[in-house]
Scaffold this active site. Structure first.
Site, PDB file in Angstrom:
ATOM      1  CE  LYS A 135       3.157   9.213  -4.780  1.00 56.34           C
ATOM      2  NZ  LYS A 135       2.243  10.325  -5.063  1.00 56.34           N
ATOM      3  CB  SER A 191      -3.815   1.246  -5.356  1.00 56.12           C
ATOM      4  OG  SER A 191      -3.091   2.107  -4.493  1.00 56.12           O
TER       5      SER A 191
END
Lengths: 207, 306
Positions: free
Chosen positions: B93, B248
């Protein structure tokens, strides 16, 4: 040239992961009936199979996890037609030393994964494809493998300009390192349909 | 994974980094699961479970949420370790608008750059001009207009944003429905209605026309932000995602290895409830999660970038 009859020919596209929908569309555009193959029964029902582009590591793992590997090897031994594109070509090679799990196999050749570097080194180029009418074939190579060694009886179907092998035909099996499914040129799909048709004729004449 | 160029290939006649190559790269991820990983070990678990790609991150979104602070591009060393650990593509990212982070990732031979709202934005007005990079970009969106603006900037893959790090699927569903609602609206319009639609969407007319022609986005569209269970993943596939990002949801669950394999199975067999039962049984607890309904605006990562 044998015409494909859509009502008696069913071609499967292995749909565990990858760009299987594009292959389905190309087959339908070429006049064949096509289904996505994810299960044992679906694999049993088709006359030929395309293994699409995708992640070879992922597809190889899922073939075993979902119990398709043994059936596919069994069918390939009985001359079932299979065409592998990119990841699919890797899986059809008898030897892929840098794949950390077994391939399906079927074509006596060695293939090198990601042979052109990472995907920022992906590219497009024009190729001459064996016995293909209508001129050069515009091929898109994406994180593409390269066929580094073949047995004597494997037919080379296309090379890069430097002679490196990027497509082969071995009886009932076809392997291309590039992705015909993401172009608009259906000539190779028609070629595969022809292969499947011939196989089906041969099979029914044996019965 | 090597970043060396193949010196044997005849570079002269090869066209590299074209839009069709970049869009094609993302096509190969379809029907797959992309997993957030923070170490080489996690990357191997993800690859072994059947992930098509991993996102190299210093902290998963749930931890970014909990710990606060400025979230930036991950460390070079950590990204390299992950690149060395796996053979599937590695994504990383960059902050929204931080084109230098993107330049660094591009120079490292990263496979995809995610210009991500999960990191703290570097520019609150502009996104990265993405066409000049060799690596393809994936960007988040909440609706059709936002997706087309990102594609106009050069994104070759879109993901609906959802709300990262929550384990709450509601925002992912909202964004996927908004996106497809927009596509269906455009698909039903007449040619003369498109310019006004483009104006309302704040998107280029050419891309709006392409959406009408294709009746879908011109690039691959994954779902992100909130997937915690195999059922969540299959839900997003049935709502029209080409694949799923799980952040997550895997490494914050009781049993990451099984959860990872289960989510992969759910994405492949998303239309088959019997397979979904098999994928869902014996998994233990998913990530605990946090409901997004009462989030204030500054808790919502999805409003970043527009």
């Amino acid at each position: 040239m044998v015409e494909a009859h859509s009502n008696d020919l069913l071609i499967g596209v292995l749909a565990l992961q990858g760009d299987f929908k594009e292959h389905i569309n190309m087959l339908v555009d070429s006049g064949a009936d096509a289904i996505e193959v994810r299960t044992y029964n679906e694999l049993e029902s088709v006359d030929g199979l395309i293994i699409p582009g995708g992640e070879s590591t992922t597809i190889a793992r899922l073939l075993i996890a979902y119990d398709l590997m043994d059936l596919l090897r069994f069918k390939i031994n009985l001359s079932f037609p299979v065409w592998g594109t990119c990841a699919g070509a890797i899986l059809l090679a008898d030897s892929a030393p840098d794949l950390d799990r077994p391939t399906i196999g079927g074509i006596p050749m060695t293939i090198k994964r990601n042979a052109f570097g990472t995907q920022v080194d992906s590219f497009e180029t024009d190729l001459q494809f064996l016995d293909l009418e209508g001129g050069d074939y515009h091929a898109v190579f994406i994180r593409a493998p390269l066929i580094t060694d073949i047995a004597a009886d494997v037919e080379v179907a296309a090379c890069l300009s430097n002679g490196e092998i990027v497509a082969v035909i071995n009886k009932n099996l076809m392997a291309t390192c590039f992705h015909p499914e993401i172009t608009e040129d259906t000539r190779l799909h028609r070629k595969f349909i022809e292969l499947v048709t011939n196989y089906k004729i041969k099979k029914s004449s044996k019965v | 994974m090597t970043t060396d160029k193949n010196s044997n290939s005849n570079e002269g006649e090869h066209l590299t980094a074209t839009m069709s190559v970049k869009v094609g790269l993302a096509q190969m991820l379809k029907g797959g699961v992309i997993m957030d990983v923070t170490t080489a070990e996690e990357a191997k678990v993800a690859e072994e479970a059947g992930a098509v790609s991993v996102m190299a991150l210093e902290r998963v979104p749930a931890d970014i949420r909990a710990q606060g602070g400025v979230a930036r591009m991950s460390s070079i060393d950590m990204i390299r370790e992950i690149q060395d650990a796996v053979t599937i593509p590695v994504m990383a990212k960059a902050r929204i608008g931080h084109f230098v982070e993107a330049q660094i990732l591009d120079a490292m031979g990263i496979d995809y750059i995610d210009e991500s709202e999960v990191l703290t934005p570097a520019d609150d007005q502009n996104h990265i001009e993405k066409t000049s990079f060799r690596a393809p970009f994936v960007c988040g969106c909440r609706n059709l207009g936002e997706a087309l603006r990102r594609i106009a900037e050069g994104a070759s893959m879109i993901r609906t944003k959802g709300e990262a790090g929550t384990g709450d699927i509601v925002e992912a569903v909202r964004h996927m429905r908004e996106l497809w609602g927009g596509i269906r609206m455009i698909s039903n319009m007449t040619e003369e209605e498109l310019p006004s639609a483009a104006k309302n969407l704040q998107a280029p007319l050419g891309l709006v026309r392409e959406v009408k022609k294709l009746q879908r986005l011109p690039v691959v569209n994954f779902s992100a932000g909130g997937v915690a269970t195999p059922a969540d993943a299959a839900l997003m596939m049935q709502l029209g995602a080409d694949g799923v990002f799980v952040g997550s949801g895997i490494f914050k669950s009781d049993d990451p290895e099984r959860t990872a394999a289960a989510i992969v199975k759910a994405v492949t067999h998303y239309q088959d409830p019997v397979s979904l039962v098999e994928a869902s049984e014996g998994l233990g607890e998913p990530m605990r999660g946090v409901a997004t309904a009462n989030f204030s605006e500054d808790q919502q990562l999805s409003v970043r970038g527009n």
